[in-house]
Design a protein around this motif. Structure first.
Motif, PDB file in Angstrom:
ATOM      1  N   ASP B 238       0.870  -1.160   0.000  1.00 13.99           N
ATOM      2  CA  ASP B 238       0.000   0.000   0.000  1.00 13.99           C
ATOM      3  C   ASP B 238       0.914   1.219   0.000  1.00 13.99           C
ATOM      4  O   ASP B 238       1.675   1.434   0.945  1.00 13.99           O
ATOM      5  N   LEU B 239       0.847   2.011  -1.055  1.00 12.80           N
ATOM      6  CA  LEU B 239       1.880   3.016  -1.284  1.00 12.80           C
ATOM      7  C   LEU B 239       1.332   4.429  -1.418  1.00 12.80           C
ATOM      8  O   LEU B 239       0.286   4.640  -2.039  1.00 12.80           O
ATOM      9  N   GLU B 240       2.050   5.352  -0.857  1.00 12.56           N
ATOM     10  CA  GLU B 240       1.769   6.768  -1.086  1.00 12.56           C
ATOM     11  C   GLU B 240       2.251   7.103  -2.492  1.00 12.56           C
ATOM     12  O   GLU B 240       3.392   6.840  -2.835  1.00 12.56           O
ATOM     13  N   MET B 241       1.366   7.628  -3.321  1.00 10.54           N
ATOM     14  CA  MET B 241       1.753   7.924  -4.699  1.00 10.54           C
ATOM     15  C   MET B 241       1.439   9.370  -5.079  1.00 10.54           C
ATOM     16  O   MET B 241       2.194  10.010  -5.792  1.00 10.54           O
ATOM     17  N   LYS B 242       0.319   9.857  -4.577  1.00 11.30           N
ATOM     18  CA  LYS B 242      -0.142  11.186  -4.987  1.00 11.30           C
ATOM     19  C   LYS B 242       0.868  12.269  -4.583  1.00 11.30           C
ATOM     20  O   LYS B 242       1.266  13.100  -5.389  1.00 11.30           O
ATOM     21  N   LEU B 249       5.780   5.055 -10.417  1.00  8.97           N
ATOM     22  CA  LEU B 249       5.181   4.197 -11.453  1.00  8.97           C
ATOM     23  C   LEU B 249       6.194   3.594 -12.426  1.00  8.97           C
ATOM     24  O   LEU B 249       6.196   2.377 -12.629  1.00  8.97           O
ATOM     25  N   PRO B 250       7.055   4.404 -13.041  1.00 11.12           N
ATOM     26  CA  PRO B 250       8.011   3.786 -13.974  1.00 11.12           C
ATOM     27  C   PRO B 250       8.924   2.770 -13.291  1.00 11.12           C
ATOM     28  O   PRO B 250       9.320   1.783 -13.920  1.00 11.12           O
ATOM     29  N   HIS B 251       9.203   2.982 -12.021  1.00  9.63           N
ATOM     30  CA  HIS B 251      10.052   2.021 -11.307  1.00  9.63           C
ATOM     31  C   HIS B 251       9.314   0.698 -11.099  1.00  9.63           C
ATOM     32  O   HIS B 251       9.898  -0.378 -11.194  1.00  9.63           O
ATOM     33  N   LEU B 252       8.032   0.782 -10.788  1.00  7.56           N
ATOM     34  CA  LEU B 252       7.246  -0.444 -10.623  1.00  7.56           C
ATOM     35  C   LEU B 252       7.250  -1.232 -11.927  1.00  7.56           C
ATOM     36  O   LEU B 252       7.397  -2.446 -11.959  1.00  7.56           O
ATOM     37  N   GLU B 278      -9.765  14.413 -10.877  1.00  5.90           N
ATOM     38  CA  GLU B 278      -8.341  14.321 -10.531  1.00  5.90           C
ATOM     39  C   GLU B 278      -7.982  12.897 -10.084  1.00  5.90           C
ATOM     40  O   GLU B 278      -6.961  12.335 -10.488  1.00  5.90           O
ATOM     41  N   VAL B 279      -8.845  12.336  -9.258  1.00  5.29           N
ATOM     42  CA  VAL B 279      -8.574  10.980  -8.774  1.00  5.29           C
ATOM     43  C   VAL B 279      -8.705   9.982  -9.923  1.00  5.29           C
ATOM     44  O   VAL B 279      -7.889   9.076 -10.085  1.00  5.29           O
ATOM     45  N   ARG B 285      -3.925   6.877 -15.067  1.00  4.22           N
ATOM     46  CA  ARG B 285      -2.471   6.916 -15.229  1.00  4.22           C
ATOM     47  C   ARG B 285      -1.836   5.568 -14.882  1.00  4.22           C
ATOM     48  O   ARG B 285      -0.960   5.077 -15.586  1.00  4.22           O
ATOM     49  N   LEU B 286      -2.310   4.988 -13.790  1.00  2.00           N
ATOM     50  CA  LEU B 286      -1.789   3.674 -13.387  1.00  2.00           C
ATOM     51  C   LEU B 286      -2.143   2.622 -14.435  1.00  2.00           C
ATOM     52  O   LEU B 286      -1.326   1.787 -14.811  1.00  2.00           O
ATOM     53  N   MET B 287      -3.385   2.701 -14.923  1.00  2.60           N
ATOM     54  CA  MET B 287      -3.822   1.703 -15.901  1.00  2.60           C
ATOM     55  C   MET B 287      -3.027   1.820 -17.195  1.00  2.60           C
ATOM     56  O   MET B 287      -2.624   0.829 -17.785  1.00  2.60           O
ATOM     57  N   LYS B 288      -2.789   3.063 -17.596  1.00  4.88           N
ATOM     58  CA  LYS B 288      -2.039   3.273 -18.849  1.00  4.88           C
ATOM     59  C   LYS B 288      -0.584   2.835 -18.703  1.00  4.88           C
ATOM     60  O   LYS B 288       0.055   2.464 -19.692  1.00  4.88           O
ATOM     61  N   ALA B 289      -0.087   2.892 -17.477  1.00  3.05           N
ATOM     62  CA  ALA B 289       1.303   2.455 -17.261  1.00  3.05           C
ATOM     63  C   ALA B 289       1.418   0.941 -17.428  1.00  3.05           C
ATOM     64  O   ALA B 289       2.526   0.409 -17.505  1.00  3.05           O
TER      65      ALA B 289
END
Ligand SMILES: [Zn+2]
Lengths: 340, 331
Positions: B238-242, B249-252, B278-279, B285-289
């Motif tokens: 469970d990660l702080e991302m915002k 993301l690119p690291h994941l 915004e959310v 963004r995550l899905m597109k990554a």
């Protein structure tokens, strides 16, 4: 080794004793007058000064008992900057208030000089040391909404701090410590190091006859950062030898500390163990072998304000005792307040 | 209790803490001053827990917490209830606010359930929605205490892990489905040795645990230790991302991340309420990554909400839930 000079020195602020915490609380709630508050702060500062003077340290701090964090006195005193929300202070379970710069900072009344005037006479034969946040650390840990670059803001901050230092030295300060802990952060770059070196040199140039030191603690800086810092024109560079887990020692072994005396943070200011003598001595010997300095300051690894008050006093005594013992066993010259 | 079906894609959750509401604050003070005992303390705090759960239900959160209403501090709470700790001397947290940083003075041991009563109460008012069991992790307990007994960080952290495991086992026996360990201290020291030290402890905390195993980590430079933590015996990070601009993301992607992700989309330091758009954009963004599929993504705030005003916390959660609903239609 006999021409090496060794002295002990506490790195920075002290924790507040119970009476100080209460005085600040009472003052905030209105049940203490400003005078009551100042009286308690003053007498408590005398105590922490006395503890250091008693160890023979040539330079002592007043404990900075009234500062909520290292940036706060300036964030409150200067125009165009205010303390805002809380943020974790490095890897400590301690939070500082992020200074928000909305324009070029402008000085008001000096922060340091009045303290020096009130405490320097009491500290004799020791001299008072003043500690300032390094301009790079100050800038990077602030919120910059000035419209100018971080570099320009750091320069503006450095100019004000240099003025502070100049007035403090005029008032009697004998030592100026510039704290750049941000340089130990893995994110710190060569550019940060170069800027810190340049700005601390500029501040040191205003320190008159006072000794100057650039201190980097919490971790060990990366080699390229440390190399950049070596350019600075200060008397000492201090590294944290306990929290960096050997990394700082390896730096000294590889790069030495050319052109500078060395400050060795060997008494752990972030735990409550009584540091073991042999371990401390081993660190000092290894560091001195690595960089062959002429002048060595043995210090706490960081400020003492992250541990309970009674332990801060204990660590001060340990630092004093170990400094004496190490100097004696190594046949080095021990610098003591007021000479022999 | 009627079963609640957690959405298959983008379930929403919370990290754990919520602003103190109702009588919780007062109860903490009364307990501290000795005016009330432990039993009475938790009884009084129920009202606060109920209010927190009501806020979650109002916002539509799927997987809940008890809001950590009885925890004045995430380390002190557990230290006060374990063997081996004593109340420490005062250390500053910020300004002139001090807390008694706990000191380890003996062998760490589990005594009796520490958080189960609050957790079970939250479950009883959650209208069938699951409630996470949330504990402060062994690394954070280690780092944010003083030690005067062990003199060896590894030995201490392993005993902390054993004590926490006892608590988890007790919760599993009562049907816990989600177990989360909070490790905010880890990212403050993002070094390989530290990450590996925690791994050893987590092997004890989580080995053979049949519930969903989650570690929450926030702030700091996670990318530095990412390769080492991917080995942890957990189902979800469970990660702080915002707050960090989704920098991770690119690291994941680079490390081929394939565990579940608790995806922090709400900045808990900002009083600005994130809009639904915004959310939703953050989720897109995550899905597109293209790192993991939507059934592996849990939508939640960056961290605990305790420093926010209640109204703002509620609004943030509601927009978050709505954005997750929209995302479910799209992905
Ligand atoms: Zn967090």
């Amino acid at each position: 080794m006999s021409d090496v000079k060794i002295e002990g020195q506490v790195l920075g602020g002290y924790p507040r004793s119970r009476i100080v915490r209460r005085a600040l609380r009472q003052y905030e709630s209105g049940s203490y007058s400003l005078l009551d508050r100042e009286r308690v702060l003053h007498s408590s500062a005398l105590t922490v000064i006395g503890v250091q003077v008693g160890q023979g340290f040539p330079y002592v701090v007043d404990g900075m008992l009234d500062w909520h964090d290292i940036f706060r006195p300036y964030a409150e005193a200067w125009r165009n900057v205010t303390p805002t929300g809380l943020l974790r202070y490095f890897d400590n379970n301690f939070f500082y208030r992020i200074p928000l710069f909305t324009g070029e900072p402008e000085p008001t009344d000096p922060v340091l000089a009045p303290r020096v005037r009130s405490y320097a006479p009491i500290a004799e034969p020791s001299k008072l040391k003043v500690v300032i946040p390094g301009p790079v650390t100050f800038t990077l840990m602030s919120s910059n909404r000035t419209g100018v670059s971080d570099e320009e803001l750091a320069e503006a901050i450095a100019r004000l701090l240099a003025e502070e230092v100049s007035l403090a030295v005029e008032a009697g300060a004998g030592f100026v410590q510039i704290d750049e802990p941000i340089l130990s952060d893995p994110k710190a770059s060569k550019d940060h190091a170069a800027l810190a070196a340049e700005l601390s040199s500029m501040i040191a140039s205003r320190a008159g006859g006072a000794k100057t030191m650039l201190s980097i603690y919490f971790y060990s800086p990366k080699p390229e950062v440390y190399e950049g810092v070596l350019e600075t024109k200060v008397d000492y560079i201090m590294l944290d030898l306990v929290d960096a887990g050997g990394a700082a020692l390896r730096l000294l072994e590889r790069k030495g500390c050319p052109g500078h005396g060395v400050g060795l943070g060997v008494v752990n200011a972030r735990n409550v163990y009584s540091d073991e003598y042999e371990a401390v001595k081993g660190l000092v010997e290894a560091a001195m072998k690595a960089c062959q300095p002429e002048e060595v300051l043995l210090t706490t690894s960081t400020w003492l304000d992250l541990i309970p008050y009674k332990y801060s006093l204990r660590k001060t005594r340990l630092l004093g005792y170990y400094t004496h013992r190490i100097a004696g066993e190594m046949g080095a010259l021990l610098a003591l307040a007021g000479g022999e | 209790m009627p079963g609640y079906e957690v959405p298959r894609k983008f379930p929403t959750t919370v990290v754990g803490s919520y602003p103190k509401i109702g009588p919780a604050d007062k109860a903490i003070k009364m307990r501290r001053s000795g005016e009330i005992g432990e039993e009475e303390f938790h009884r009084i705090a129920r009202e606060s827990i109920r209010m927190v759960v009501e806020d979650y239900l109002w916002a539509g959160v799927d997987i809940l917490s008890d809001g950590e209403q009885t925890r004045e501090d995430m380390v002190v709470y557990f230290a006060e209830r374990m063997d081996g700790y004593r109340e420490g001397d005062w250390v500053r947290v910020f300004d002139n606010v001090y807390f008694r940083k706990p000191v380890v003075v003996g062998r760490i041991g589990w005594r009796q359930p520490m958080i189960l009563e609050d957790w079970e109460y939250a479950r009883s008012v959650a209208q069938g929605r699951p409630v996470k069991l949330i504990l402060t992790g062994p690394y954070t307990m280690l780092e944010w205490s003083f030690d005067l007994h062990y003199g060896d960080r590894r030995e201490l952290i392993l005993d902390l892990a054993r004590a926490l495991r006892r608590e988890i086992d007790a919760a599993l026996a009562r049907g816990a489905e989600y177990v989360q360990v909070d490790e905010p201290a880890l990212s403050t020291r993002p070094f390989r040795e530290e990450a590996e030290l925690l791994k050893e402890a987590l092997d004890i905390v989580f080995r053979g645990v049949g519930a969903k195993r989650i570690v929450h980590i926030c702030y700091g430079e996670l990318e530095r230790i990412l390769p080492y933590i991917l080995e942890y015996p957990v189902d979800q990070f469970d990660l702080e991302m915002k707050n960090s601009g989704f920098r991770l993301l690119p690291h994941l992607k680079e490390y081929g991340y394939d565990k579940e992700i608790g995806y922090g989309v709400i900045d808990v330091h900002s009083f600005q309420v994130e809009s639904v758009e915004e959310v939703k954009e953050a989720i897109d963004r995550l899905m597109k990554a293209d790192i993991v599929g939507p059934e592996k993504v849990y939508i939640d705030p960056d961290c605990g909400l305790k420093r926010l005003p209640r109204e703002i916390a509620r609004e943030k959660l509601r927009n978050m839930v709505e954005a997750a609903r929209l995302a479910r239609e799209e992905w």
